[in-house]
Scaffold this motif. Structure first.
Motif, PDB file in Angstrom:
ATOM      1  N   ARG A   1      34.299 -19.473  16.328  1.00 18.43           N
ATOM      2  CA  ARG A   1      33.389 -18.041  16.223  1.00 18.43           C
ATOM      3  C   ARG A   1      32.089 -18.640  17.172  1.00 18.43           C
ATOM      4  NH1 ARG A   1      29.785 -15.495  13.054  1.00 18.43           N
ATOM      5  NH2 ARG A   1      30.139 -17.094  11.428  1.00 18.43           N
ATOM      6  N   VAL A   2      31.499 -19.897  16.805  1.00 16.66           N
ATOM      7  CA  VAL A   2      30.364 -20.174  17.277  1.00 16.66           C
ATOM      8  C   VAL A   2      30.242 -20.399  18.646  1.00 16.66           C
ATOM      9  CG1 VAL A   2      28.473 -21.761  16.932  1.00 16.66           C
ATOM     10  CG2 VAL A   2      29.529 -21.115  14.969  1.00 16.66           C
ATOM     11  N   ILE A   3      31.536 -21.083  19.093  1.00 15.17           N
ATOM     12  CA  ILE A   3      31.752 -21.334  20.555  1.00 15.17           C
ATOM     13  C   ILE A   3      31.676 -19.967  21.289  1.00 15.17           C
ATOM     14  CG2 ILE A   3      33.122 -22.350  22.300  1.00 15.17           C
ATOM     15  CD1 ILE A   3      33.953 -24.309  20.134  1.00 15.17           C
ATOM     16  N   LEU A   4      32.576 -19.258  20.911  1.00 11.26           N
ATOM     17  CA  LEU A   4      32.895 -17.853  21.648  1.00 11.26           C
ATOM     18  C   LEU A   4      31.572 -16.938  21.638  1.00 11.26           C
ATOM     19  CD1 LEU A   4      36.542 -17.303  20.537  1.00 11.26           C
ATOM     20  CD2 LEU A   4      35.813 -18.415  22.506  1.00 11.26           C
ATOM     21  N   ALA A   5      30.608 -16.930  20.555  1.00  8.65           N
ATOM     22  CA  ALA A   5      29.694 -15.860  20.482  1.00  8.65           C
ATOM     23  C   ALA A   5      28.682 -16.160  21.914  1.00  8.65           C
ATOM     24  CB  ALA A   5      28.993 -16.592  19.269  1.00  8.65           C
ATOM     25  N   ASN A   6      28.664 -17.050  22.474  1.00  5.63           N
ATOM     26  CA  ASN A   6      27.622 -17.098  23.546  1.00  5.63           C
ATOM     27  C   ASN A   6      28.182 -16.991  24.956  1.00  5.63           C
ATOM     28  OD1 ASN A   6      24.751 -17.533  24.384  1.00  5.63           O
ATOM     29  ND2 ASN A   6      25.556 -19.501  25.330  1.00  5.63           N
ATOM     30  N   PHE A   7      29.350 -16.692  25.026  1.00  5.87           N
ATOM     31  CA  PHE A   7      30.102 -16.434  26.179  1.00  5.87           C
ATOM     32  C   PHE A   7      29.686 -15.445  26.880  1.00  5.87           C
ATOM     33  CE2 PHE A   7      33.915 -19.431  25.448  1.00  5.87           C
ATOM     34  CZ  PHE A   7      33.570 -20.462  26.262  1.00  5.87           C
ATOM     35  N   ASN A   8      29.402 -14.182  26.190  1.00  7.71           N
ATOM     36  CA  ASN A   8      28.957 -12.757  26.887  1.00  7.71           C
ATOM     37  C   ASN A   8      27.400 -13.289  27.622  1.00  7.71           C
ATOM     38  OD1 ASN A   8      30.796 -11.275  26.462  1.00  7.71           O
ATOM     39  ND2 ASN A   8      30.123 -10.202  24.585  1.00  7.71           N
ATOM     40  N   HIS A   9      26.679 -13.891  27.016  1.00 12.26           N
ATOM     41  CA  HIS A   9      25.166 -14.344  27.550  1.00 12.26           C
ATOM     42  C   HIS A   9      25.424 -15.335  28.764  1.00 12.26           C
ATOM     43  CE1 HIS A   9      21.313 -16.335  27.741  1.00 12.26           C
ATOM     44  NE2 HIS A   9      20.896 -14.879  27.620  1.00 12.26           N
ATOM     45  N   GLU A  10      26.104 -16.199  28.540  1.00 12.70           N
ATOM     46  CA  GLU A  10      26.411 -17.322  29.672  1.00 12.70           C
ATOM     47  C   GLU A  10      27.140 -16.516  30.738  1.00 12.70           C
ATOM     48  OE1 GLU A  10      28.922 -21.185  30.743  1.00 12.70           O
ATOM     49  OE2 GLU A  10      29.091 -20.249  28.853  1.00 12.70           O
ATOM     50  N   ARG A  11      28.040 -15.435  30.736  1.00  8.15           N
ATOM     51  CA  ARG A  11      28.835 -14.921  31.815  1.00  8.15           C
ATOM     52  C   ARG A  11      27.580 -13.857  32.441  1.00  8.15           C
ATOM     53  NH1 ARG A  11      34.179 -14.364  28.144  1.00  8.15           N
ATOM     54  NH2 ARG A  11      34.698 -16.649  28.756  1.00  8.15           N
ATOM     55  N   PHE A  12      26.919 -13.290  31.503  1.00 12.02           N
ATOM     56  CA  PHE A  12      25.823 -12.433  32.233  1.00 12.02           C
ATOM     57  C   PHE A  12      24.917 -13.255  33.038  1.00 12.02           C
ATOM     58  CE2 PHE A  12      21.522 -10.802  31.718  1.00 12.02           C
ATOM     59  CZ  PHE A  12      21.499  -9.744  32.372  1.00 12.02           C
ATOM     60  N   MET A  13      24.462 -14.493  32.679  1.00 14.67           N
ATOM     61  CA  MET A  13      23.413 -15.300  33.262  1.00 14.67           C
ATOM     62  C   MET A  13      24.089 -15.606  34.566  1.00 14.67           C
ATOM     63  SD  MET A  13      22.202 -19.118  32.343  1.00 14.67           S
ATOM     64  CE  MET A  13      24.100 -19.589  32.710  1.00 14.67           C
ATOM     65  N   ILE A  14      25.455 -16.030  34.685  1.00  8.81           N
ATOM     66  CA  ILE A  14      25.984 -16.604  35.914  1.00  8.81           C
ATOM     67  C   ILE A  14      25.998 -15.369  36.844  1.00  8.81           C
ATOM     68  CG2 ILE A  14      28.222 -17.493  36.992  1.00  8.81           C
ATOM     69  CD1 ILE A  14      28.616 -19.117  34.270  1.00  8.81           C
ATOM     70  N   SER A  15      26.540 -14.247  36.392  1.00  7.69           N
ATOM     71  CA  SER A  15      26.513 -12.988  37.280  1.00  7.69           C
ATOM     72  C   SER A  15      25.335 -12.771  37.895  1.00  7.69           C
ATOM     73  CB  SER A  15      27.098 -11.892  36.499  1.00  7.69           C
ATOM     74  OG  SER A  15      28.243 -12.080  35.905  1.00  7.69           O
ATOM     75  N   CYS A  16      24.073 -12.829  37.102  1.00  9.81           N
ATOM     76  CA  CYS A  16      22.702 -12.333  37.970  1.00  9.81           C
ATOM     77  C   CYS A  16      22.644 -13.469  38.873  1.00  9.81           C
ATOM     78  CB  CYS A  16      21.710 -12.671  36.885  1.00  9.81           C
ATOM     79  SG  CYS A  16      21.822 -11.497  35.391  1.00  9.81           S
ATOM     80  N   GLN A  17      22.834 -14.811  38.930  1.00  7.34           N
ATOM     81  CA  GLN A  17      22.410 -15.615  40.000  1.00  7.34           C
ATOM     82  C   GLN A  17      23.437 -15.409  41.167  1.00  7.34           C
ATOM     83  OE1 GLN A  17      22.406 -19.696  38.127  1.00  7.34           O
ATOM     84  NE2 GLN A  17      20.394 -19.134  37.036  1.00  7.34           N
ATOM     85  N   THR A  18      24.765 -15.261  40.819  1.00  8.17           N
ATOM     86  CA  THR A  18      25.828 -15.210  41.851  1.00  8.17           C
ATOM     87  C   THR A  18      25.620 -14.048  42.745  1.00  8.17           C
ATOM     88  OG1 THR A  18      27.557 -16.138  40.321  1.00  8.17           O
ATOM     89  CG2 THR A  18      28.298 -14.902  42.088  1.00  8.17           C
ATOM     90  N   VAL A  19      25.061 -12.736  42.188  1.00  6.33           N
ATOM     91  CA  VAL A  19      25.082 -11.703  42.958  1.00  6.33           C
ATOM     92  C   VAL A  19      23.677 -11.987  43.936  1.00  6.33           C
ATOM     93  CG1 VAL A  19      24.387  -9.241  43.007  1.00  6.33           C
ATOM     94  CG2 VAL A  19      25.682  -9.906  41.407  1.00  6.33           C
TER      95      VAL A  19
END
Length: 522
Positions: free
Chosen positions: A359-377
């Motif tokens: 649960r701890v590991i999966l909890a931050n995936f949303n934020h990480e993926r959002f961060m990556i998307s910001c930079q990728t665009v």
């Protein structure tokens, strides 16, 4: 200490310049400025023959120069010293941007930064932050990033110190109490008003460094390594580690992925065994592809405790070894293979409850993926800007490359994909701003998975088109196509990190299936 007086330029005519057109006596004109290349010619990377060409020596070589070199070359001190004069009664046509300037190239900036457009998402604090970030990136971070991309070294200490001092480390972690009462980017934004759109601005400005590996090595690993501590560690450990990392005294990374377990987090093999005296745990195993691992002081480690997983904070101590892994985005990210050999950690270093690590590991995936998307665009948008500039100044058969319909079609494709990706990013960000953490976990896991999937797929298509427009230059790490080459070479990192595209596609559909109504039929 007195400043060196500004160099006085001669006022010259084009006829006077034309008299200096031979070996040992060679002048050229670039954008009304006269450069004396008499001694430099033998040092020219392309050989003196290039400069002695009939279209260059003693002539206006502006078009020839910008077909081969970026504008920034002229601004380097060693070339400024070659400037001796300016053509009489003529003014330069090419403008040197200021550090915090917005680009005036069409579509080079998102719509909210363009004077003719409005946006419901951004206010004055977002604009102040963007301006402060652009200046900081241009003056402090980007020069170091380009240097480190070439030499493979870790980001320079003065840059990391500056990022800690101006609060940049803190704002990269997103909204929260860790920002309250803090001086952020010299007062550009208050911590209490910071939202996900501010974070979007920060990440998109960071992408302009032009070094994908450098950005990860420049505390990108902190953004994914520290959240388990922020959200699940107990006091006083939580405050101690947060202050050390956010204030720039220590470097922190996330150590989850293993050679046998990537997206399959539940398949981790690294183990943590409880000591018989109950004083703590002993960790054994390996981690692979750990961003920033070679330089890390702390590791957020997922380990198997029986049938379940538990998270631990592991300092660099006896039994912890790191070995750098060479990757296609260079050495500056510090990607590592990490070995834990009978590493003892006390009970207080457990992050979250025992056996609740998944649960701890999966909890931050949303934020990480959002961060990556910001930079990728933003990488995609940078590619659009580079191609518009190049295609407008590159001459083919006496006409700019933009005169070719096939080139216009490629650029049109790049633009509409990038604009659509930005729109999806912003609408998702708006939902994040209006949902609590639990609501985000419930309702946005699928949409953010699709956001990252869409962003990385669009970047792949945009990068490929950009490479074809630049041709051989788009495959060269220096010179005109260096940004395009870097984007094309590193785009797959975003497609894999934080969840591979296929995994996210499946996740998005599975999340949608949870909300399928049982009482609906075609």
């Amino acid at each position: 200490m007195s400043k060196t007086p500004a160099k006085t330029l001669q006022s010259l005519t084009r006829e006077e310049v034309a008299k200096h057109s031979k070996s040992g006596d060679l002048w050229i004109i670039i954008d009304t400025y006269v450069f004396d290349l008499s001694k430099f010619a033998r040092l020219h990377p392309g050989g003196p023959g290039v400069l002695l060409d009939d279209d260059v020596a003693g002539k206006d070589a502006t078009t020839v120069f910008f077909a081969l070199h970026r504008h920034e070359v002229l601004l380097k001190p060693q070339y400024q010293r070659l400037k001796i004069g300016q053509i009489k009664d003529e003014k330069p046509k090419i403008r040197t941007p200021k550090p915090d300037d917005l680009s005036r190239v069409p579509y080079a900036e998102p719509q909210w930064l363009q004077p003719a457009f409005k946006s419901p998402y951004y206010n004055d604090s977002h604009r102040r932050l963007q301006k402060a970030m652009r200046k900081f990136i241009t003056e402090v971070v980007a020069p170091d990033g380009q240097m480190c991309e070439e030499n493979g070294k870790r980001p320079s200490k003065h840059v990391l110190d500056a990022m800690a001092a101006n609060g940049m480390n803190r704002i990269r972690m997103g909204p929260g109490e860790h920002l309250h009462g803090r001086n952020l980017m010299d007062g550009a934004v208050k911590g209490e008003e910071f939202d996900y759109f501010h974070e979007l601005v920060v990440n998109q400005e960071l992408a302009l460094v032009g070094g994908r590996g450098y950005i990860d090595g420049c505390q990108g690993h902190m953004v994914i390594g520290l959240p388990p501590i922020m959200n699940y560690a107990k006091e006083p450990l939580r405050t101690k580690i947060m202050d050390e990392v956010l204030d720039g005294h220590k470097l922190m990374v996330l150590a989850i992925t293993e050679a046998f377990a990537g997206s399959d987090v539940a398949g981790l093999r690294c183990t943590a065994t409880k000591k018989e005296d109950g004083s703590g745990w002993v960790i054994n195993g390996t981690k692979k592809w750990i961003t920033g691992g070679t330089n890390a002081d702390y590791f957020s480690v997922g380990a198997r405790t029986g049938k379940h997983l538990t998270m631990f904070l592991v300092p660099r101590t006896e039994g912890v070894e790191t070995k750098q892994i060479k990757t296609s985005y260079g050495q500056t990210a510090g990607t590592a293979y990490v070995t834990f050999d009978n590493v003892f950690v006390p009970n207080e270093n457990m992050i979250g409850p025992e056996n609740d690590g998944l649960r701890v590991i999966l909890a931050n995936f949303n934020h990480e993926r959002f961060m990556i998307s910001c930079q990728t665009v933003r990488y995609a948008r940078k590619a659009v800007e580079e191609c518009l500039l190049w295609a407008s100044q590159r001459q083919v058969n006496g006409k700019p490359l933009l005169a070719q319909p096939v080139i216009r079609q490629k650029i049109a494709s790049m633009i509409h994909k990038t604009e659509a990706a930005q729109a999806l990013l912003e609408t998702t960000c708006y939902q994040m701003c209006n949902m609590g953490y639990k609501e985000q976990s419930k309702h946005l896991a699928g949409p953010i998975a699709f956001l990252k999937l869409n962003s990385t797929k669009i970047l792949a298509e945009v990068a490929d088109d950009a490479t074809m427009i630049f041709g051989g230059r788009g495959l060269t790490k220096t010179g005109m196509g260096r940004f395009v080459e870097q984007i094309g070479r590193t785009r797959k990192f975003d497609a894999i990190l934080g969840g591979a595209e296929e995994v996210l596609a499946d996740l998005g559909v599975r999340q949608a299936m949870k909300f399928m109504p049982a009482d609906q039929r075609l």
